[in-house]
Design a protein around this motif. Structure first.
Motif, short mmCIF file in Angstrom:
data_model
loop_
_atom_site.label_atom_id
_atom_site.label_comp_id
_atom_site.label_asym_id
_atom_site.label_seq_id
_atom_site.Cartn_x
_atom_site.Cartn_y
_atom_site.Cartn_z
N VAL A 250 0.82 -1.23 -0.03
CA VAL A 250 0.12 0.14 -0.07
C VAL A 250 1.15 1.33 0.04
N VAL A 251 0.52 2.31 -0.78
CA VAL A 251 1.07 3.54 -0.76
C VAL A 251 0.09 4.50 -0.77
N VAL A 252 0.27 5.85 -0.07
CA VAL A 252 -0.69 6.90 0.12
C VAL A 252 -0.11 8.08 -0.58
N LEU A 253 -0.85 8.77 -1.57
CA LEU A 253 -0.42 9.85 -2.42
C LEU A 253 -0.13 11.03 -1.29
N PRO A 254 0.50 12.14 -1.66
CA PRO A 254 0.75 13.18 -0.91
C PRO A 254 -0.62 14.11 -0.56
N ASP A 255 -1.70 13.75 -1.21
CA ASP A 255 -2.97 14.44 -0.76
C ASP A 255 -3.47 13.94 0.45
N GLY A 256 -2.99 12.90 0.85
CA GLY A 256 -3.36 12.25 2.25
C GLY A 256 -4.68 11.45 1.97
N ASP A 257 -5.32 11.45 1.17
CA ASP A 257 -6.40 10.69 0.89
C ASP A 257 -6.27 9.46 0.06
N THR A 258 -5.74 9.84 -1.17
CA THR A 258 -5.61 8.64 -2.28
C THR A 258 -4.68 7.64 -1.76
N CYS A 259 -5.00 6.13 -1.86
CA CYS A 259 -4.17 5.36 -1.55
C CYS A 259 -4.22 4.11 -2.65
N VAL A 260 -3.19 3.33 -2.93
CA VAL A 260 -3.07 2.41 -4.06
C VAL A 260 -2.57 1.03 -3.25
N VAL A 261 -3.38 0.01 -3.43
CA VAL A 261 -3.22 -1.32 -2.79
C VAL A 261 -3.17 -2.15 -3.99
N SER A 262 -2.10 -3.40 -3.55
CA SER A 262 -2.14 -4.34 -4.43
C SER A 262 -2.43 -5.79 -3.65
N ALA A 263 -2.88 -6.63 -4.42
CA ALA A 263 -3.39 -7.90 -3.71
C ALA A 263 -2.70 -9.09 -4.23
N GLU A 264 -2.94 -10.52 -3.78
CA GLU A 264 -2.37 -11.53 -4.25
C GLU A 264 -3.47 -11.95 -5.27
N ASN A 265 -3.58 -11.36 -6.62
CA ASN A 265 -4.62 -11.62 -7.65
C ASN A 265 -4.01 -11.53 -9.05
N LEU B 242 -4.58 -3.39 -9.38
CA LEU B 242 -4.45 -2.52 -8.11
C LEU B 242 -5.64 -1.85 -8.07
N TYR B 243 -5.88 -1.60 -6.55
CA TYR B 243 -7.26 -0.67 -6.11
C TYR B 243 -6.62 0.79 -5.91
N LEU B 244 -7.69 1.53 -6.07
CA LEU B 244 -7.61 2.96 -5.69
C LEU B 244 -8.72 3.06 -4.72
N VAL B 245 -8.27 3.67 -3.55
CA VAL B 245 -8.95 4.02 -2.43
C VAL B 245 -9.03 5.31 -1.99
N SER B 246 -10.32 5.66 -1.81
CA SER B 246 -10.57 7.24 -0.96
C SER B 246 -10.33 6.87 0.63
N LEU B 247 -9.58 7.41 1.24
CA LEU B 247 -9.63 7.21 2.91
C LEU B 247 -10.75 8.18 3.48
N ALA B 248 -11.06 9.40 2.93
CA ALA B 248 -11.96 9.96 3.41
C ALA B 248 -13.18 9.64 3.21
N GLU B 249 -13.36 8.81 2.00
CA GLU B 249 -14.77 8.34 1.74
C GLU B 249 -14.70 6.67 2.06
N GLY B 250 -13.90 6.23 2.49
CA GLY B 250 -13.91 4.74 3.12
C GLY B 250 -14.30 3.78 1.87
N ARG B 251 -13.84 4.02 0.93
CA ARG B 251 -14.25 3.05 -0.37
C ARG B 251 -13.18 3.06 -1.48
N ALA B 252 -13.46 1.90 -2.19
CA ALA B 252 -12.41 1.65 -3.47
C ALA B 252 -13.18 2.35 -4.50
N PHE B 253 -12.89 3.20 -5.21
CA PHE B 253 -13.25 3.96 -6.28
C PHE B 253 -12.83 3.67 -7.80
N ASP B 254 -11.67 2.77 -7.85
CA ASP B 254 -11.44 2.56 -9.33
C ASP B 254 -10.25 1.30 -9.14
N ARG B 255 -9.87 0.94 -10.43
CA ARG B 255 -8.85 -0.35 -10.47
C ARG B 255 -8.05 0.02 -11.48
#
Length: 675
Positions: free
Chosen positions: A30-45, A49-62
């Motif tokens: 996992v990495v967090v972008l400088p905006d402090g909200d967007t993070c990118v996650v990789s998985a055993e798949n 890659l998943y794009l996640v908004s921490l402020a909204e608590g949801r994955a918004f794109d792949r």
């Protein structure tokens, strides 16, 4: 009757702000972008890659592009570029404003294990044993550095972009000059080596690190994480080491934590994620441990405001609040409590955690007396008659006095590979090594090895009785009593009797010679009031209770027990023997009356974590998942209960005090007050 808490309950741990399950389990990075909200996650798949908004608590794109699992992520060019390194042997470069692939870096000839970057320069390491340096502006490889002799599993780049570090599976850490594109120096290396183990069933191709690090520098195991601070390098394996790069010296070692997967730095805070949660250390030691029950932490990243996001193997992201810096992490373990033992007079207790740390407690106050910085603990601690706590590690013994003072006992003849310890008297101990006869250690110095055809030592406790030591062991195929016959991987269970005065072997009993695993045989020994020794054995294919003569090993009586039974018996005043057995649904107290030879059920309870029988108080103290109960031993009637703040793990009695360890590292003391 009531259960009265002694002392205060351990302070609650830090709790997460939110948890976000992701559709693919087995997260990697996992990495967090400088905006402090967007993070990118990789998985055993499949490489998504998943794009996640921490402020909204949801994955918004792949992000789709890789065709194999992505093992490592890194940001470059002040967060404007994302790098993803995969088993597919490629590093993809993504523009974080458009989320489009802008380059694909090719060159590795095997799985890429790690990638790191600073500015427009990236460094990668892989199973082809190379470190590669990349110019992200032109998407070209500037150097292939092949000084490692094993897979390069971790890389890092200093904040100024001048130095890179790499760690090989063979426990070697190298430092690289990125201006000159050459090896700068070896931070440390060891004589250890890798043994490849192909086609290991469900594990597939795997490997083990062989040998020991006897150099006095670095880790015992290969590093599992690397991270640069402002002027230092952090390396992690079972513990975290901080290195001063001015002279390559160790400036700090943080307490052992078990298998660490990832590191993060925020100011003076150093966070380490492991199988046992997250631990954050400051300049004065451990500040906080949390997430103990959340599953293995595979990666973590700090947000600009000090909050922490963690990726867990079970497939979820968690967000944690920022620490203030004045937190205190004392008075509890850093991981699950696995065992509790108490002194003979009930005034002291010792608790053992999953990572090997031992705490010594004053039962009357529920306060910590001492912390033993142990790790590789093969057996439960023991107390000497004067209250001195003995904690065994494979290569040494810790002695902890009632006042908390500590000293170390080392084997006289080099490494002992200790597997169990028993108290002989107030000044001597029986020490059982793995592959040598038992030894008698004096607290005042002399050590004496016994003589005879011993089996391999096991962690089951020995019994000292009438100048004899009854020692459980496992006989390998080459033992004279086995005669080269095929046995299982652990050996044939045996009980051996040694004369403490002469050090000679008196007798050996052993179980069936079979290639099947047999666990219960001789796993405990108890001396009964009439002098007989009770121990579990085998009666055909069934588990039995044998009553032995300690001097000769002859069997007086034998009774059938529940199959696989492994808990020591308790003797009542009238000579009846009680046994506690747990199956999938219930916990049962069984009994054998002195004038019978049949095991009969006496009491039955819902499936419990543990039961302690206290005959002299007519008590059964029972540990449920989140409750502690007291029952009458005569009838099983429940008389009181208390709720625990965390899921229960283990239980012991210290006189009239129940000592409970939980899965969150807490230890609780409850006095049983009778009407």
């Amino acid at each position: 009757m009531a259960l009265i808490r002694i002392g205060t309950a351990p302070a609650p741990r830090l709790t997460e702000t939110f948890t976000l399950p992701l559709p693919d389990g087995g997260l990697h990075s996992v990495v967090v972008l400088p905006d402090g909200d967007t993070c990118v996650v990789s998985a055993e798949n499949d490489g998504t890659l998943y794009l996640v908004s921490l402020a909204e608590g949801r994955a918004f794109d792949r992000l789709v592009g890789h065709v194999g699992p992505v093992n490592s992520l890194a940001l470059a060019d002040a967060g404007r570029l994302l790098l993803s390194a995969s088993d597919d042997e490629f590093i993809r470069v993504w523009d974080t404003r458009t989320w489009q692939t802008v380059a694909v870096l090719a060159g590795h000839s095997g799985h890429i294990r790690s990638v790191a970057a600073q500015g427009m320069v990236a460094v990668s390491g892989g199973e082809d044993r190379t470190v590669r340096v990349w110019d992200l502006g032109s998407a070209t490889c500037m150097a292939v550095l092949d000084d490692h002799v094993s897979s390069v599993d971790h890389v890092a780049v200093s904040p100024d972009g001048a130095i890179a570090a790499s760690a090989g599976r063979d426990n070697q850490v190298l430092l690289w000059d990125l201006d000159g594109l050459r090896l700068s120096r070896e931070l440390y290396g060891t004589p250890q080596f890798i043994r490849e183990m192909p086609n290991m069933g469900r594990m597939g191709d795997t490997w083990i690190l062989c040998g020991r690090n006897d150099t006095g520098r670095g880790h015992e195991e290969a590093p599992t994480a690397l991270l640069f601070g402002d002027s230092c390098l952090y390396t992690a394996a079972g513990e975290v080491i901080c290195w001063d790069l001015a002279d390559d010296s160790e400036v700090a070692r943080f307490p052992r934590q078990g298998f660490i997967n990832t590191l993060g730095v925020y100011g003076e805070f150093v966070a380490a994620g492991s199988l046992h949660g997250i631990r954050v250390c400051g300049k004065d030691g451990v500040l906080a441990t949390f997430g103990v029950e959340t599953g293995r932490v595979v990666d973590l990243a700090y947000l600009p405001d000090g909050r922490l996001v963690t990726a867990h193997e079970r497939g979820s992201l968690k967000l944690w609040p920022a620490l203030r810096g004045d937190e205190q992490d004392g008075g509890r373990h850093h991981s699950n409590v696995t065992d509790i033992v108490t002194s003979g007079d009930g005034s002291l207790a010792a608790s053992l955690s999953l990572t090997g740390e031992v705490l010594l407690w004053d039962v009357a106050s529920g306060a910590v007396i001492a912390v033993v910085d142990s790790s590789d603990v093969p057996c439960e601690p023991v107390f000497l008659p004067d209250g001195t706590l003995v904690v065994a590690e494979r290569a040494k013994l810790h002695l902890v006095s009632r006042d908390g003072s500590q000293r170390i006992l080392l084997p006289a003849g080099g490494e002992a590979n200790i597997v169990s310890v028993a108290v002989v008297d107030d000044r001597s101990l029986l020490v059982v090594p793995y592959s040598a006869p038992p030894q008698l250690w004096s607290l005042d110095g002399p050590q004496r090895a016994f003589v005879g055809a011993s089996g391999n030592g096991v962690r089951f406790p020995s019994l000292i009785v009438d100048g004899l030591a009854l020692v459980p062991s496992a006989l390998p195929s080459e033992h004279p009593l086995i005669g080269g016959l095929s046995v299982n991987v652990t050996g044939v269970p045996a009980l051996q009797c040694w004369d403490l005065a002469s050090g000679e072997l008196r007798w050996t009993r052993h179980g069936r010679i079979t290639t099947e695993l047999v666990w219960a045989t001789y796993c405990w020994t108890v001396r009964l009031a009439d002098g007989a020794v009770a121990t579990p054995g085998e009666l055909g294919d069934e588990t039995s209770l044998m009553l032995l003569d300690a001097a000769t090993g002859d069997t007086h009586q034998e009774f059938l027990l529940p199959k696989g039974y492994s808990h020591p018996c308790v003797e009542l005043v009238d000579g009846a023997l009680l046994f506690v057995d747990h199956d999938e649904l219930v916990s049962t107290v069984w009994g054998i009356d002195p004038d019978e030879d049949v095991l009969r059920p006496r009491l039955q309870f819902p499936r419990s974590r543990a039961l302690c029988l206290v005959p002299d108080r007519n008590l059964v103290v029972r540990l449920g998942e989140q409750h502690l109960y007291a029952h009458r031993l005569s009838s099983g009637r429940a008389v009181c209960e208390v709720r625990l703040p965390a899921d229960a793990a283990c239980l012991a009695m210290a006189g009239d005090v129940a000592v409970v360890g939980d899965r969150d590292g807490g230890v609780h003391f409850f006095r049983v007050e009778l009407d």
